[in-house]
Write an enzyme that holds these catalytic residues in place. Structure first.
Site, PDB file in Angstrom:
ATOM      1  N   ASP A 229      -4.595   3.962  -2.196  1.00 48.42           N
ATOM      2  CA  ASP A 229      -5.757   4.357  -1.399  1.00 48.42           C
ATOM      3  C   ASP A 229      -6.134   5.809  -1.646  1.00 48.42           C
ATOM      4  O   ASP A 229      -5.346   6.715  -1.368  1.00 48.42           O
ATOM      5  CB  ASP A 229      -5.432   4.193   0.090  1.00 48.42           C
ATOM      6  CG  ASP A 229      -5.290   2.735   0.485  1.00 48.42           C
ATOM      7  OD1 ASP A 229      -6.230   1.964   0.212  1.00 48.42           O
ATOM      8  OD2 ASP A 229      -4.242   2.361   1.043  1.00 48.42           O
TER       9      ASP A 229
ATOM     10  N   HIS B 185      -8.053   1.737  -4.736  1.00 51.05           N
ATOM     11  CA  HIS B 185      -9.108   1.529  -3.736  1.00 51.05           C
ATOM     12  C   HIS B 185      -9.721   2.882  -3.396  1.00 51.05           C
ATOM     13  O   HIS B 185      -9.080   3.707  -2.738  1.00 51.05           O
ATOM     14  CB  HIS B 185      -8.450   0.875  -2.502  1.00 51.05           C
ATOM     15  CG  HIS B 185      -9.359   0.688  -1.337  1.00 51.05           C
ATOM     16  ND1 HIS B 185      -8.871   0.413  -0.072  1.00 51.05           N
ATOM     17  CD2 HIS B 185     -10.716   0.710  -1.221  1.00 51.05           C
ATOM     18  CE1 HIS B 185      -9.892   0.287   0.767  1.00 51.05           C
ATOM     19  NE2 HIS B 185     -11.011   0.472   0.100  1.00 51.05           N
TER      20      HIS B 185
ATOM     21  N   MET C  47     -12.007   5.218  -1.409  1.00 51.53           N
ATOM     22  CA  MET C  47     -12.781   5.424  -0.188  1.00 51.53           C
ATOM     23  C   MET C  47     -13.396   6.806  -0.300  1.00 51.53           C
ATOM     24  O   MET C  47     -13.009   7.749   0.405  1.00 51.53           O
ATOM     25  CB  MET C  47     -11.858   5.291   1.039  1.00 51.53           C
ATOM     26  CG  MET C  47     -11.503   3.837   1.333  1.00 51.53           C
ATOM     27  SD  MET C  47      -9.987   3.649   2.290  1.00 51.53           S
ATOM     28  CE  MET C  47      -8.794   3.700   0.964  1.00 51.53           C
TER      29      MET C  47
ATOM     30  N   MET D 194      -8.722   8.685  -0.508  1.00 48.48           N
ATOM     31  CA  MET D 194      -9.662   9.029   0.579  1.00 48.48           C
ATOM     32  C   MET D 194     -10.104  10.476   0.431  1.00 48.48           C
ATOM     33  O   MET D 194      -9.283  11.346   0.141  1.00 48.48           O
ATOM     34  CB  MET D 194      -8.960   8.884   1.924  1.00 48.48           C
ATOM     35  CG  MET D 194      -8.360   7.509   2.151  1.00 48.48           C
ATOM     36  SD  MET D 194      -7.533   7.454   3.743  1.00 48.48           S
ATOM     37  CE  MET D 194      -6.864   5.794   3.694  1.00 48.48           C
TER      38      MET D 194
ATOM     39  N   ASP E 136      -7.399  -6.172   3.266  1.00 50.36           N
ATOM     40  CA  ASP E 136      -6.829  -4.837   3.386  1.00 50.36           C
ATOM     41  C   ASP E 136      -6.924  -4.316   4.814  1.00 50.36           C
ATOM     42  O   ASP E 136      -8.012  -4.011   5.297  1.00 50.36           O
ATOM     43  CB  ASP E 136      -7.545  -3.894   2.416  1.00 50.36           C
ATOM     44  CG  ASP E 136      -6.861  -2.541   2.309  1.00 50.36           C
ATOM     45  OD1 ASP E 136      -5.759  -2.376   2.864  1.00 50.36           O
ATOM     46  OD2 ASP E 136      -7.442  -1.651   1.664  1.00 50.36           O
TER      47      ASP E 136
ATOM     48  N   MET F 141     -12.249  -5.394   4.019  1.00 48.48           N
ATOM     49  CA  MET F 141     -11.541  -4.499   4.942  1.00 48.48           C
ATOM     50  C   MET F 141     -11.390  -5.190   6.293  1.00 48.48           C
ATOM     51  O   MET F 141     -12.387  -5.559   6.927  1.00 48.48           O
ATOM     52  CB  MET F 141     -12.310  -3.181   5.129  1.00 48.48           C
ATOM     53  CG  MET F 141     -12.345  -2.272   3.907  1.00 48.48           C
ATOM     54  SD  MET F 141     -10.724  -1.886   3.193  1.00 48.48           S
ATOM     55  CE  MET F 141      -9.877  -1.171   4.603  1.00 48.48           C
TER      56      MET F 141
ATOM     57  N   SER G 243       0.836  -1.197   0.000  1.00 45.51           N
ATOM     58  CA  SER G 243       0.000   0.000   0.000  1.00 45.51           C
ATOM     59  C   SER G 243       0.874   1.251   0.000  1.00 45.51           C
ATOM     60  O   SER G 243       1.619   1.514   0.939  1.00 45.51           O
ATOM     61  CB  SER G 243      -0.910   0.002   1.225  1.00 45.51           C
ATOM     62  OG  SER G 243      -1.617   1.212   1.267  1.00 45.51           O
TER      63      SER G 243
ATOM     64  N   HIS H 264      -1.039  -1.093  -4.429  1.00 48.64           N
ATOM     65  CA  HIS H 264      -2.351  -0.771  -3.858  1.00 48.64           C
ATOM     66  C   HIS H 264      -2.362   0.721  -3.533  1.00 48.64           C
ATOM     67  O   HIS H 264      -1.482   1.224  -2.821  1.00 48.64           O
ATOM     68  CB  HIS H 264      -2.594  -1.603  -2.596  1.00 48.64           C
ATOM     69  CG  HIS H 264      -3.955  -1.392  -2.000  1.00 48.64           C
ATOM     70  ND1 HIS H 264      -5.077  -2.036  -2.455  1.00 48.64           N
ATOM     71  CD2 HIS H 264      -4.363  -0.595  -0.986  1.00 48.64           C
ATOM     72  CE1 HIS H 264      -6.127  -1.644  -1.756  1.00 48.64           C
ATOM     73  NE2 HIS H 264      -5.719  -0.767  -0.849  1.00 48.64           N
TER      74      HIS H 264
HETATM   75  C1  DX5 Z   1      -6.880   1.630   5.030  1.00 48.43           C
HETATM   76  C2  DX5 Z   1      -6.322   1.405   3.646  1.00 48.43           C
HETATM   77  C3  DX5 Z   1      -5.266   0.377   3.600  1.00 48.43           C
HETATM   78  C4  DX5 Z   1      -4.020   0.723   4.374  1.00 48.43           C
HETATM   79  C5  DX5 Z   1      -3.419  -0.563   4.860  1.00 48.43           C
HETATM   80  O1  DX5 Z   1      -7.975   2.449   4.955  1.00 48.43           O
HETATM   81  O2  DX5 Z   1      -7.355   0.986   2.760  1.00 48.43           O
HETATM   82  O3  DX5 Z   1      -4.934   0.023   2.261  1.00 48.43           O
HETATM   83  O4  DX5 Z   1      -3.070   1.423   3.605  1.00 48.43           O
HETATM   84  O5  DX5 Z   1      -2.349  -0.268   5.701  1.00 48.43           O
HETATM   85  P1  DX5 Z   1      -1.820  -1.291   6.806  1.00 48.43           P
HETATM   86  O6  DX5 Z   1      -1.350  -2.501   6.051  1.00 48.43           O
HETATM   87  O7  DX5 Z   1      -0.713  -0.535   7.455  1.00 48.43           O
HETATM   88  O8  DX5 Z   1      -2.981  -1.591   7.703  1.00 48.43           O
HETATM   89 ZN    ZN Z   2      -6.784   0.099   0.750  1.00 47.65          ZN
END
Ligand code: DX5
Ligand code: ZN
Length: 216
Positions: A35, A66, A68, A37, A175, A137, A8, A33
């Protein structure tokens, strides 16, 4: 198929982003990956298109994005243009999930659906045959480095059963909070893709951590 590892980028060093992208390129990792947000669907804001395009410029592996964000359909084409290969939306963020999935596929990407820890896998019954990935998740989304939720194992097993029943090709991605102590148990429960942020980038040797997560 042997399992995949998707570091990630959220846990990378953004002051040395190119260096960390190259590190993943040169490692045994399978995907990036990424993220996204929006500060509305989750209580945090990560980064947007300029950063994603910078990642794409250097990344030589599949971009697993991903989202969010609320109402993700607004941005489907923009994520395609920014280089996403797989686009994952949250079930909880889509009023018309079936339409969101079709939009992603029509734009030429693989379609993923993410489930928050409180969301039952059974809500996917009517779309599971249409999707390429389910992102389970294993923490509440919003932050890296959180504690793994133990109920995930049972959830993965139930999802695996549903996928087989419905003859779906969807991969199961985990994840949040994936580490050296839980990843084998997750694989045994049916996981196909391991996302890891803190476990990779919080390690003194990220390439070695990736190599370890690839081991069965
Ligand atoms: C959380 C993200 C994850 C996050 C995972 O909201 O979707 O992808 O980066 O990080 P770790 O592996 O540190 O929990
Ligand atoms: Zn993620």
């Amino acid at each position: 198929m042997s399992h995949l590892v998707a570091p990630s980028v959220l846990s990378a060093d953004f002051g040395n982003l190119q260096r960390d992208i190259e590190l993943i390129n040169n490692s045994e990792a399978d995907w990036f990956h990424i993220d996204i947000m929006d500060g509305a669907f989750v209580p945090n804001i990560s980064f947007g298109f300029p950063v994603l395009k910078a990642i794409q410029k250097h990344a030589k592996k599949t971009l697993d994005v991903h989202l969010m964000i609320v109402d993700p359909d607004r941005y489907t084409q923009m994520f395609k243009d920014a280089g996403a290969d797989i686009l994952t939306v949250h079930l909880e963020a889509c009023a018309h999930l079936h339409r969101s999935i079709q939009n992603i596929k029509n734009a030429g990407m693989k379609a993923g659906v993410a489930l928050n820890p409180h969301t039952s896998v059974h809500l996917l019954e009517d779309v599971i045959a249409d999707i390429d990935l389910v992102c389970v998740m294993s923490v509440n989304p919003g932050f890296g480095g959180q504690k793994f939720i133990e109920n995930t194992y049972a959830k993965v097993a139930a999802l695996k059963k549903l996928i087989i029943e419905k003859n779906s090709k969807a991969l199961i991605e985990i994840d949040g909070g994936v580490d050296m102590n839980n990843y084998k148990k997750l694989l045994a429960a049916g996981a196909d893709v391991l996302v890891a942020g803190n476990t990779v980038f919080g390690s003194a040797d990220p390439a070695k951590a990736i190599k370890q997560l690839k081991q069965i």
